[in-house]
Design a protein around this motif. Structure first.
Motif: not given
Length: 163
Positions: A98-103, A116-120
């Motif tokens: 699982l990954g969590v990203s703030r974009c 923008e800036d989603l690291d998926a």
């Protein structure tokens, strides 16, 4: 505590953006989080355009299941950084991938969330999407060792064609 298993369903997928995961240069990367139709209608995104950022939970679907590291190891195998346990890392080598990203949310177009800036990467299954509430951020003083700052210097640097 015994082993517990849960079933989750992807509610969206990442469309566009990066095709391959890399360690750095995610800055400026644009993609679309396409929410599944017909399970959801445009009503599911109502009011979301009032938020600047999203928190996205996703599955590292390109991870090799044999590349699982539950013990301590050095971040990015850098001998200058200390060994830390699996819960001291934020990478894909995790039990549930699982990954969590703030974009940044650029636009809401029905069930398409332009970010923008989603690291998926393209094709990534999205398990949950939440608006970022500043009140849900860290409370009180924050601290961390120096190695994450060193390691992530170029993480959100502008995207390069050949990282």
């Amino acid at each position: 505590m015994g082993e517990e298993n849960y079933t989750v369903q992807a509610l969206a997928h990442v469309v566009g953006g990066r095709e391959k995961p890399t360690d750095d240069f995610w800055g400026g990367t644009r993609a679309v989080i396409r929410i599944d139709d017909p399970r959801f209608t445009a009503d599911a995104t109502k009011g979301l355009e009032d938020f600047s950022h999203l928190e996205v939970v996703f599955r590292f679907h390109l991870t090799d299941p044999d590349d699982l590291h539950l013990g301590a190891r050095r971040p990015r195998d850098n001998p200058a950084w200390p060994e830390v346990g699996t819960f001291g890392h934020r990478n894909m080598r995790r039990l549930n991938w699982l990954g969590v990203s703030r974009c940044r949310l650029i636009e809401v177009d029905g069930l398409d969330l332009h970010v923008e800036d989603l690291d998926a990467v393209d094709g990534t299954p999205v398990l949950d999407i939440k608006p970022w509430f500043a009140e849900m951020g860290p409370r009180g003083p924050q601290h961390e060792p120096s190695w994450p700052t060193e390691m992530l210097t170029d993480y959100y640097a502008p995207h390069r064609d050949s990282p």
